[in-house]
Design a protein around this motif. Structure first.
Motif, PDB file in Angstrom:
ATOM      1  N   UNK A  30       0.662  -1.340   0.037  1.00 62.72           N
ATOM      2  CA  UNK A  30       0.026  -0.015   0.001  1.00 62.72           C
ATOM      3  C   UNK A  30       0.659   1.247   0.169  1.00 62.72           C
ATOM      4  N   UNK A  31       0.304   2.425  -0.365  1.00 57.28           N
ATOM      5  CA  UNK A  31       1.097   3.542  -0.306  1.00 57.28           C
ATOM      6  C   UNK A  31       1.198   4.112   1.025  1.00 57.28           C
ATOM      7  N   UNK A  32       2.458   4.777   1.335  1.00 58.00           N
ATOM      8  CA  UNK A  32       3.376   5.244   0.515  1.00 58.00           C
ATOM      9  C   UNK A  32       4.529   4.309   0.388  1.00 58.00           C
ATOM     10  N   UNK A  79      -5.793  -2.742  -9.172  1.00 61.36           N
ATOM     11  CA  UNK A  79      -4.873  -2.817  -7.971  1.00 61.36           C
ATOM     12  C   UNK A  79      -5.172  -3.221  -6.685  1.00 61.36           C
ATOM     13  N   UNK A  80      -4.496  -4.388  -6.105  1.00 64.00           N
ATOM     14  CA  UNK A  80      -4.745  -4.689  -4.802  1.00 64.00           C
ATOM     15  C   UNK A  80      -3.631  -4.456  -3.854  1.00 64.00           C
ATOM     16  N   UNK A  81      -4.009  -4.238  -2.538  1.00 65.38           N
ATOM     17  CA  UNK A  81      -2.957  -3.829  -1.776  1.00 65.38           C
ATOM     18  C   UNK A  81      -2.572  -5.274  -0.836  1.00 65.38           C
ATOM     19  N   UNK A  82      -1.184  -5.522  -0.370  1.00 64.26           N
ATOM     20  CA  UNK A  82      -0.803  -6.432   0.396  1.00 64.26           C
ATOM     21  C   UNK A  82       0.488  -5.889   1.259  1.00 64.26           C
ATOM     22  N   UNK A  83       0.464  -5.980   2.422  1.00 61.17           N
ATOM     23  CA  UNK A  83       1.447  -5.182   3.409  1.00 61.17           C
ATOM     24  C   UNK A  83       2.747  -6.267   3.290  1.00 61.17           C
ATOM     25  N   UNK A  84       2.710  -7.472   2.729  1.00 58.76           N
ATOM     26  CA  UNK A  84       3.944  -8.365   2.756  1.00 58.76           C
ATOM     27  C   UNK A  84       4.417  -8.640   1.581  1.00 58.76           C
ATOM     28  N   UNK A  85       5.529  -8.347   1.242  1.00 60.73           N
ATOM     29  CA  UNK A  85       6.278  -8.658  -0.213  1.00 60.73           C
ATOM     30  C   UNK A  85       6.447 -10.270  -0.359  1.00 60.73           C
ATOM     31  N   UNK A  86       6.675 -10.675   0.819  1.00 59.25           N
ATOM     32  CA  UNK A  86       6.730 -12.437   0.446  1.00 59.25           C
ATOM     33  C   UNK A  86       5.449 -13.064   0.293  1.00 59.25           C
ATOM     34  N   UNK A 107      -0.194  -9.984 -11.211  1.00 57.32           N
ATOM     35  CA  UNK A 107       1.227  -9.707 -11.257  1.00 57.32           C
ATOM     36  C   UNK A 107       1.611  -8.749 -10.295  1.00 57.32           C
ATOM     37  N   UNK A 108       3.077  -8.662 -10.149  1.00 65.01           N
ATOM     38  CA  UNK A 108       3.647  -7.731  -9.064  1.00 65.01           C
ATOM     39  C   UNK A 108       4.963  -7.481  -9.702  1.00 65.01           C
ATOM     40  N   UNK A 109       5.553  -6.728  -8.835  1.00 63.50           N
ATOM     41  CA  UNK A 109       6.856  -6.153  -9.139  1.00 63.50           C
ATOM     42  C   UNK A 109       7.734  -6.399  -7.822  1.00 63.50           C
TER      43      UNK A 109
END
Length: 298
Positions: free
Chosen positions: A193-195, A216-223, A235-237
């Motif tokens: 999520x931003x920022x 666009x969906x938000x998730x706090x964990x990169x893993x 998809x993701x970055x």
């Protein structure tokens, strides 16, 4: 009342080890003796330099401002006496790592610190860089590796290099690069999520075409984002090194992009003026580990 070396030594080791009890043991003193030295130092300086933190002690803002000067005095004394400076690298230290970086780099970093400084007691905090940057400013972290930090005049930031970053998609989607912002505009995209730095990277990439991702969906964990991409959700970055395992097992595809994705910029960050031995030891270990595993963009 004058300041004595014994008082400064008591303060230095209380900060290094996190408690008066451990500092007294390290200095072979009775705890009441060490506590009296801390009291005399406080009265001589005229400000509170330590405060309670759970069951231990930590420096106040005034104490943190004093610490580099005390550490320099301790270093001079070691030089005169020929003592091993590595002996000072002991006790707890709070280390923050950006999650995408931590997935690949925490295991070798932990191993390096155990080998070089076995008496060091790192407490690892893994989160988004924006959360970690706030923690540094609030003095709840001692040092952190940040991705694309926002920046603050109270923080010292040493650039480490670029973290290779790529668009990734579920292998089952059959996408092939190079992809443009319009190619991914209408597919599910998952981001911090931003920022957060990831959100800023994604938004900036789509903005090159004057658009924003529609799903666009938000998730706090990169893993967790990596797991969702591998599971076919979106998809993701991601950092390239983090995605490599999924690519090898056939669940994820790296996508070349046009325009290219801007790689993340990594920084070792700590509060300005804080150059105590533990912080600098961790900073050196981070740089050495990154070089040994060839993590950064040449």
């Amino acid at each position: 009342m004058r300041v004595t070396l014994a008082q400064l030594e008591a303060f230095f080791w209380t900060v290094q080890l996190g408690s008066a009890q451990r500092a007294a043991q390290h200095l072979n003193l009775a705890q009441p003796t060490l506590s009296l030295r801390l009291k005399d130092l406080r009265e001589a300086i005229g400000v509170e330099i330590l405060e309670r933190s759970g069951r231990g002690l930590r420096p106040t803002p005034e104490g943190r401002a004093l610490l580099p000067r005390v550490a320099a005095i301790m270093a001079e004394l070691r030089g005169i006496g020929g003592a091993d400076p590595a002996r000072d690298i002991a006790g707890p230290i709070r280390v923050g790592l950006a999650e995408g970086f931590a997935v690949t780099c925490l295991p070798p970093l932990l191993a390096a610190l155990r080998e070089d400084h076995p008496a060091l007691q790192p407490e690892w905090v893994v989160s988004t860089s924006t959360v970690l940057e706030t923690a540094l400013l609030r003095d709840t972290l001692d040092i952190a590796v940040l991705l694309n930090p926002i920046g603050d005049e109270r923080l010292s930031m040493t650039p480490l290099g670029s973290q290779p970053t790529s668009w990734v998609a579920p292998a089952g989607w059959g996408l092939a690069g190079p992809v443009s912002p319009r190619d991914l505009w209408d597919v599910p995209v998952i981001s911090n999520p931003p920022p957060a730095a990831m959100h800023r990277q994604i938004s900036g990439w789509f903005a090159t075409a004057g658009i924003a991702p529609r799903r666009l969906s938000a998730c706090t964990s990169v893993a967790v984002i990596a797991e969702l991409v591998a599971g076919g959700i979106g998809a993701g970055l991601l950092p390239v090194r983090m995605a490599t395992r999924y690519v090898a097992e056939g669940s994820m595809t790296l996508l070349a992009a046009n325009p290219p994705v801007e790689n993340g910029r990594l920084f070792t960050t700590y509060r300005m003026g804080v150059e105590e031995p533990k912080v600098m030891a961790v900073a050196r270990a981070i740089s050495r580990v990154l070089a040994s595993i060839d993590y950064l963009q040449p």
